[in-house]
Design a protein around this motif. Structure first.
Motif, short mmCIF file in Angstrom:
data_model
loop_
_atom_site.label_atom_id
_atom_site.label_comp_id
_atom_site.label_asym_id
_atom_site.label_seq_id
_atom_site.Cartn_x
_atom_site.Cartn_y
_atom_site.Cartn_z
N VAL A 549 -42.93 47.68 -75.80
CA VAL A 549 -43.42 48.62 -76.80
C VAL A 549 -44.75 49.22 -76.36
O VAL A 549 -45.63 48.52 -75.86
N ILE A 550 -44.88 50.53 -76.54
CA ILE A 550 -46.10 51.25 -76.16
C ILE A 550 -47.07 51.23 -77.34
O ILE A 550 -46.71 51.60 -78.46
N ASN A 556 -42.54 58.74 -81.88
CA ASN A 556 -41.48 57.73 -81.97
C ASN A 556 -40.46 57.90 -80.85
O ASN A 556 -39.81 56.94 -80.44
N ASP A 557 -40.32 59.13 -80.34
CA ASP A 557 -39.38 59.37 -79.25
C ASP A 557 -39.87 58.80 -77.93
O ASP A 557 -39.12 58.73 -76.96
N LEU A 558 -41.13 58.42 -77.89
CA LEU A 558 -41.72 57.86 -76.65
C LEU A 558 -42.36 56.51 -76.96
O LEU A 558 -43.41 56.16 -76.43
N GLY A 559 -41.68 55.73 -77.80
CA GLY A 559 -42.28 54.51 -78.32
C GLY A 559 -42.11 53.29 -77.45
O GLY A 559 -42.88 52.32 -77.57
N VAL A 560 -41.10 53.26 -76.57
CA VAL A 560 -40.85 52.08 -75.74
C VAL A 560 -40.52 52.53 -74.32
O VAL A 560 -40.23 53.71 -74.07
N MET A 561 -40.52 51.58 -73.40
CA MET A 561 -40.09 51.85 -72.03
C MET A 561 -38.61 51.53 -71.92
O MET A 561 -38.11 50.58 -72.56
#
Length: 808
Positions: A549-550, A556-561
């Protein structure tokens, strides 16, 4: 960030051309991306002069027109036809002369020309407010004061300003320069390096006073970590109206729309000093108390834009005595607590909020305001009280009223200046040149950096609190260098170096594979490693708890790897399909990221995506769609190109493949490939088949080029291949058939392969057709027809019994 040159000159009496000043600002690290000329009234009323109406008679050919003669100070009277009902003899009026360019409310210009109106000549135009861009009234011509002399420029009457505005590409670390005063402070330091000493003029607050104490509002800061300093006071008996033109001109120049005198002052001080302020109507401050606190998750709050938002439990809020939210601290005001035309008294807030807290709140609610922009980067906590006094003075000056409370200043832990020791030796080493120590001291003094100690080895320094980006010795050296001037650092015109060429083995192999794929018509993609957390729920093999998790994600579209390269690749596929590119062949080298119980893990992959026709349309080539066997052939070709032999095919059961196989070398899995399930494709809006291959790149690298050539005797006896076309239920997988085949015949059966899959017309509902090939061989003798038929019958019976298969 926009900086008005006229406004800047309030702090520094500089007479340079804007272009020259812009060059110095850029050299100082405040990159000027452009300079725009801005006028408080478009066209600056050039050609519009004061006129005196000498005569006014009825137009002979029009009931609603008058013929006037006007004195504009040239010695000759102008005849002007006017349609305004209020034009009369003796009036002092604005006159647009021949050739004058006027602008409408849309900014479109029109030229005043000599002409005839209903047969009578007209040599100009007597103007209304809206025609000049001064106001909106069009009921009649504008009547000026009689004391004005004919021929006087109307631009001087209305104090029209022409300004030049710098567009500065401010880097995130330069929070100190997010205002006109901060920019002037930096400019002064740069001028001192050029032996130009100018006084930095700061707004005076010496005349601030508390008039009475009739409106006290208590302040309770419950979360001092999120609000380290909170300052406020009340002002009563104010009148809400338009701001004076000098404030409006300043705000308009930098693209801020004037609202009313109180709100305009808060915006003015924000852009002047870099301190965000907020004015609350005291009628909304119930209980005469302000509480700075967080509220329970899910609390409803309607912001100034009319949008009802659900609060997060970590959102810092400004509440009234009833603990009702009035403002999202440092981000956005509330719909019902701000200044309106009926406001008569205000509580004026000036605060320092925790930058991390403000950034999180702003990103959670997708808000980006001038206030949050500054709070996120870190403002000066020691300017809050000064800015409050300055704003209070301005409000009392232009809105009337009186300061009706003492200043409340909640500042439990004073922020101290940063202490840094600067080593001359390290400075010379990092810069690559020796700057005289006196020059260094002068630069530091111009940046308001104080000296605690001076030795031969270096300087003990106190960094002012507003320089949040200068906390280390290296930061101080960077400050010295940017003010000294990068262009002033001498460098050698000769470069001595030893150049050696080396290439990592892994990179070399990637290049081999990339060249192979591009020769087959593939294009390389590079997808973002940040993706949606929801993608993990689309596959049972991925777990949401394994997401990396970032913190403070941009959205939200770029919230995790990403845990898989499949979904980011499908985003590329649908992006191209939506742009009429349906025949696609992509490959990507990338990593997946996982948070397992044992810790964080990265895995390198090579992925292939194939969809649509194999080749582009051509007159002498029939179109052939890409299929499973095309992708399988490409995958096997890549492995063979890397010297990986004895590749075994095994079925794989995956919730992202409707049909899939794995390519293995012994017990090492090299790749999985197959047809992506329609349910997965539907999530992306993809309606055509997509084939996907995922190589475990670490395993490929381990085996590439390491296989030894083994010589073995060729089989003396021939192998035999037989096929089955089986009609099966849709839920039956190749994996089940593969395992059943080897359970039924262990000695003669060498390989089982799936070479065709059909679902569609002419098949029963819920059925599909598999075409399987079987390789049979006896290493001791030649197989007879009887043995072959017996083996095939055994396989057929096994399939019929276990999965209900029938031959087609």
């Amino acid at each position: 960030m926009k900086i008005s040159y006229n406004w800047l000159k309030q702090f520094l009496k500089i007479d340079w051309e804007a272009e020259k000043t812009g060059e110095l600002l850029t050299d100082l690290g405040l990159e000027v991306e452009g300079i725009e000329t801005v006028e408080s009234i478009k066209g600056s009323l050039a050609g519009v002069v004061v006129g005196k109406v000498i005569t006014c008679i009825q137009h002979p050919n029009a009931d609603r027109l008058k013929i006037t003669t006007v004195d504009i100070g040239t010695g000759e009277l102008l005849q002007i036809v006017c349609g305004a009902p209020n034009v009369a003899v003796g009036q002092t009026v604005p006159v647009a002369t021949i050739g004058t360019m006027l602008y409408d409310d849309k900014g479109e210009g029109f030229v005043i020309k000599k002409g005839k109106i209903r047969g009578e000549e007209s040599h100009g135009m007597i103007c209304a407010e809206d025609e000049l861009g001064i106001g909106t009234d069009h009921d009649g011509i504008m009547v000026l004061e009689d004391s004005l002399v004919a021929g006087t420029s109307v631009a001087n009457v209305f104090k029209v300003e022409s300004d030049q505005v710098f567009e500065i590409g401010l880097t995130p670390n330069r929070a100190d320069a997010m205002s006109h005063f901060g920019t002037a402070r930096d400019l002064r330091a740069g001028l001192l390096q050029q032996q130009i000493s100018l006084e930095l003029i700061s707004p005076s607050v010496s005349n601030f006073r508390v008039d009475d104490r009739t409106l006290k509002i208590d302040v309770d800061v419950e979360d001092a970590e999120k609000a380290p300093r909170y300052v406020g006071l009340t002002i009563s008996n104010i009148t809400i109206k338009e701001s004076p033109s000098w404030i409006q001109n300043r705000l308009k120049a930098i693209g801020i729309k004037p609202i009313n005198n109180v709100v305009d002052v808060t915006n003015y001080v924000l852009h002047e000093l870099g301190q965000p302020l907020h004015a609350f109507d005291t009628a909304a401050v119930k209980g005469n108390k302000v509480i700075v606190k967080t509220l329970p998750k899910g609390t409803k709050f309607t912001t100034l834009d009319g949008v009802e938002r659900e609060l997060h439990e970590e959102d810092l809020m400004i509440c009234n005595g009833n603990e009702e939210p009035m403002c999202m601290a440092g981000v956005f005001g509330g719909l019902h607590s701000g200044v309106s035309e009926n406001t008569t008294s205000i509580f004026l807030e000036s605060a320092y909020f925790n930058p991390v807290s403000i950034r999180k709140t702003a990103k959670r609610h997708a808000l980006n305001t001038d206030a949050s922009f500054r709070f996120e980067r870190g403002i000066d906590p020691n300017i809050t009280k000064y800015a409050l006094k300055h704003a209070a003075n301005l409000i009392v000056e232009i809105a009337g009223g009186k300061v009706s409370s003492e200043i409340v200043d909640m500042y439990p832990v004073k922020r101290e200046d940063f202490q840094v020791f600067l080593s001359y030796e390290k400075m010379d080493r990092l810069i690559g040149a020796k700057i005289p120590s006196e020059t260094v001291k002068n630069i530091l003094a111009s940046l308001d950096i104080k000296f605690n100690s001076v030795t031969e080895a270096g300087l003990g320094l106190s960094i002012p609190s507003y320089r949040v980006d200068v906390t280390r010795e290296a930061d101080v050296i960077e400050e010295i260098l940017r003010v000294y001037g990068y262009n002033n650092v001498a460098f050698s015109h000769k470069l001595n170096t030893s150049i050696s060429f080396s290439e990592f083995e892994g990179v070399k192999i990637e290049n081999v594979v990339a060249n192979q794929l591009t020769s087959l018509g593939f294009n390389e993609t590079m997808a973002n490693s940040l993706t949606k957390a929801d993608y993990a729920s689309m596959s049972e093999t991925l777990k949401e708890e394994h997401n990396v998790v970032i913190l403070n994600s941009l959205s939200n579209d770029l919230g995790v790897m990403r845990q898989s390269l499949l979904f980011s690749g499908l985003e590329s596929v649908i992006y191209n399909i939506n742009r009429k590119s349906n025949a696609l062949k992509f490959f990507e080298f990338g990593k997946s990221y996982h948070h397992f119980e044992s810790g964080y893990e990265e895995q390198k992959h090579l992925t292939l995506f194939v969809t649509g026709n194999r080749t582009s349309a051509h007159w002498n080539m029939a179109q052939k769609p890409s299929d499973f066997f095309y992708l399988k052939g490409v995958a096997q070709l890549l492995l063979q190109r890397l010297g990986i032999q004895n590749i075994k095919i095994a079925p794989v059961k995956s919730d992202v493949f409707s049909e899939g196989i794995s390519l293995n070398s012994g017990k090492v899995k090299l790749a999985e490939l197959g047809l992506v399930k329609r349910a997965v494709l539907k999530e992306f809006g993809i309606k055509q088949e997509v084939l996907f291959a995922d190589f475990s790149w670490e395993n490929v690298l381990k085996l590439s080029g390491k296989s030894q050539i083994k010589v073995s005797e060729l089989p003396k006896f021939p192998s035999v291949k037989r096929d089955f076309a089986l009609l099966l239920n849709k839920e039956i997988t190749f994996s089940e058939l593969y395992n059943l085949a080897f359970q039924a015949e262990k000695s003669l059966l060498k390989e089982v392969d799936l070479f065709d899959v059909y679902e569609g017309e002419n098949l029963e509902e819920g059925k599909k057709s598999y075409a399987l090939s079987f390789l049979l061989q006896d290493e001791t003798k030649t197989l007879t027809d009887v043995q072959i038929d017996k083996t095939m019958q055994k396989l057929q019976a096994t399939f019929e019994k276990n999965v209900g298969a029938t031959l087609r």
